[in-house]
Enzyme design. Structure first.
Site, short mmCIF file in Angstrom:
data_model
loop_
_atom_site.label_atom_id
_atom_site.label_comp_id
_atom_site.label_asym_id
_atom_site.label_seq_id
_atom_site.Cartn_x
_atom_site.Cartn_y
_atom_site.Cartn_z
CG HIS A 14 -1.80 1.15 1.39
ND1 HIS A 14 -1.75 1.98 2.48
CD2 HIS A 14 -2.77 1.63 0.58
CE1 HIS A 14 -2.66 2.93 2.34
NE2 HIS A 14 -3.29 2.74 1.21
CG HIS A 56 -3.34 9.27 -0.54
ND1 HIS A 56 -4.10 10.06 0.32
CD2 HIS A 56 -4.09 8.17 -0.79
CE1 HIS A 56 -5.24 9.46 0.57
NE2 HIS A 56 -5.26 8.30 -0.09
#
Length: 246
Positions: A14, A56
């Protein structure tokens, strides 16, 4: 079918191995490969001048300390920023990678499987979606995911054969997941691991990947047959947990 799906089940790091290195950095990606992750999950946002960048947050404050949105900065302005934890980024931080740079690195690193999440700055930017999809042409194992279903529709319009996965939430159309026809599968947070949500996915005869896992979950060794993979900050720990079911 269950055995075949089991063989396909992969562990994605991740934002890179973000349990060990700062998220979405070269160090995190290299760590993921080094500890045996099958793939890497990462995020794409767009700069003001339309360049896809590996980061992100659209709000840059958390990762750069600058109170700006990525859509307010050109790529050159982004290059001047260092990514990392507030306390250490001045010494150890590096500029965010572009998508092109990330793909070049991934190919040189042995072409791990890639899960590319298209973020909110791609909304209403169909040309940018098309360019991102075309940039991924030829990569051996890459799929696009997103919380935003229209982006996956645009992916399919550009490349019908490219795999897509919608990231589901409690607000998704669980009563009729069939409305998401442009999504080949679904990604769910481990909080949605229950008969209600798993049953809805299984009825659509589609696969799922689960994120937010850390290797302590009791379902990892023997998950449902349609679970195709795990997305985790700790890929090595999850891989060990998977072996308990073999």
């Amino acid at each position: 079918m269950p055995e075949r799906m089991g063989n396909m089940r992969k562990v994605y790091a991740h934002r890179g191995a973000s349990g060990y290195a700062f998220e979405n950095t070269l160090k995190a990606f290299e760590k993921a490969v080094g500890i045996g992750a099958d793939g890497i999950e990462t995020d794409l946002q767009l700069t003001k001048d339309g360049v896809p960048v590996i980061i992100h947050d659209a709000d840059l404050y958390r990762v750069t300390g600058l109170r700006k949105f990525i859509t307010e900065l050109t790529l050159d302005e982004m290059r001047a920023l260092k990514i990392g934890r507030n306390r250490w980024k001045r010494m150890f931080g590096k500029p965010a990678m572009t998508f092109a740079e990330f793909l070049e690195w991934a190919r040189a690193a042995g072409s791990p499987s890639l899960n590319i999440e298209l973020k909110e700055t791609f909304l209403d930017q169909p040309d940018a979606v098309e360019q991102a999809v075309m940039a991924a042409k030829g990569y051996p194992d890459l799929h696009f995911s997103s919380f935003h279903y229209p982006l996956l529709m645009q992916v399919k319009q550009t490349d019908p054969g490219r795999e897509t996965a919608l990231i589901l939430t409690k607000k998704s159309r669980w009563d009729n997941l069939g409305v998401y026809g442009s999504s080949d599968g679904f990604h769910i947070h481990k909080r949605l691991w229950s008969g209600k949500y798993l049953g809805a996915i299984e009825r659509e005869h589609k696969f799922a990947r689960v994120y937010g896992v850390d290797g302590t979950e009791p379902f990892i060794p023997k998950p449902e047959p349609f679970i195709r993979g795990w997305i985790t900050d700790f890929p090595d720990t999850v891989k060990k947990a998977m072996q308990k079911g073999s």
